[in-house]
Design an enzyme around this catalytic site. Structure first.
Site: not given
Ligand code: PAF
Length: 281
Positions: A32-33, A36-37, A61, A149, A152, A187, A189
């Site tokens: 889900n890039l 940022g990615h 995770q 990044g 996190d 993000s 999310r």
């Protein structure tokens, strides 16, 4: 750009590059890039001759009540974005490639101390899953560098520690957080947020900036933490923490300590949990 699913095809491609003396940069992701990615790919691209990205939504995770099932899976879109950003190879394994004995039967890595606070305290087992999958991915890709990044922040620290402790021959590179114009950290999310929640969400970054200002003015860090959490709660967030820590090891600062600190926030808006941080230096 080539996409491979299995370890043999991945290793064959990397062997080909290595035989020509080419260096390899790696960007592990859960897909889900977004921009940022892509900035991580760009950074790897500038430092190594070949760039590999992985897309793997890592089950170990996620806690039992977390968003593993609903985590957005957008492989076709991810492939286009990676190709546009000059990624050479996408590794998109299935669960049995990464966990041949099943997720529950896997060797699991635990990074002590660093993982017992903040995200680790609120998401038990989360960093064991992250450290384990990243170690497995490093063993498969065997990159020269890997880019993560700074959004996190604690994850970056855990991975640096794991790499050093396990003597893995990879250099970890931290990349600056990319933000929307209103300050919200990018993000995957963010897309869960309703319109009203999206309008409130930039208050996390605004609060981090205030925390930095108050500490710089000499306010005690514990008082600043409490004020930040109370402000977020008043605005409609459910904060898990608003913390000031030493950036190096995430330990609590000594009274009066001002150098090398970072502010970190995790807060829920409705059903979405957002995290962000701001290093003070
Ligand atoms: O940051 C992420 O996307 C994940 O935690 C990572 C590092 C790819 C491990 O699954």
């Amino acid at each position: 750009m080539q996409t491979v699913q299995d370890a043999a095809a991945l290793r064959a491609a990397i062997r080909g590059w290595r035989s020509k003396g080419e260096t390899v940069g790696f960007v592990p992701t859960m897909g889900n890039l977004h921009a940022g990615h892509h900035s991580l790919i760009k950074l790897a691209r500038a430092r190594t001759e070949r760039v590999v990205a992985s897309v793997f939504v890592n089950p170990t995770q996620f806690g039992p009540n977390e968003d593993f099932e609903r985590y957005p899976r957008t492989l076709t879109q991810d492939q286009s974005g990676l190709a546009e950003h000059d990624c050479d190879l996408l590794f998109a394994p299935d669960v049995s490639t990464i966990y041949p004995f099943g997720a529950a039967g896997s060797v699991s890595l635990h990074v002590p101390q660093l993982t017992e606070t903040l995200e680790g305290a609120h998401r038990p087992g989360h960093f064991d899953g992250v450290a384990t999958v990243v170690c497995k991915l490093f063993n498969l890709v065997q990159p020269d560098i890997a880019v993560f990044g700074q959004k996190d922040f604690q994850q970056l620290k855990v991975i640096e520690r794991m790499v050093r402790d396990m003597s893995l021959p990879v250099k970890i590179v931290g990349a600056a957080t990319l933000r929307a114009d209103d300050g919200l950290a990018l993000s995957s999310r963010n897309q869960y947020l309703s319109v009203a929640e999206r309008a409130l969400a930039p208050q996390i970054y605004a609060t981090l900036q205030q925390m930095r200002e108050l500490v710089a003015k000499g306010h005690a860090w514990r008082v600043v933490e409490q004020a930040a959490a109370a402000k977020l709660a008043r605005a409609g967030f459910e904060p898990d923490y608003a913390a000031i820590r030493r950036a190096e090891d995430l330990a609590e600062p000594a009274d009066g300590e001002r150098e090398g600190l970072v502010a970190l926030i995790a807060a829920r808006l409705g059903t979405t949990r957002l995290i962000d941080n701001l290093p003070f230096d």
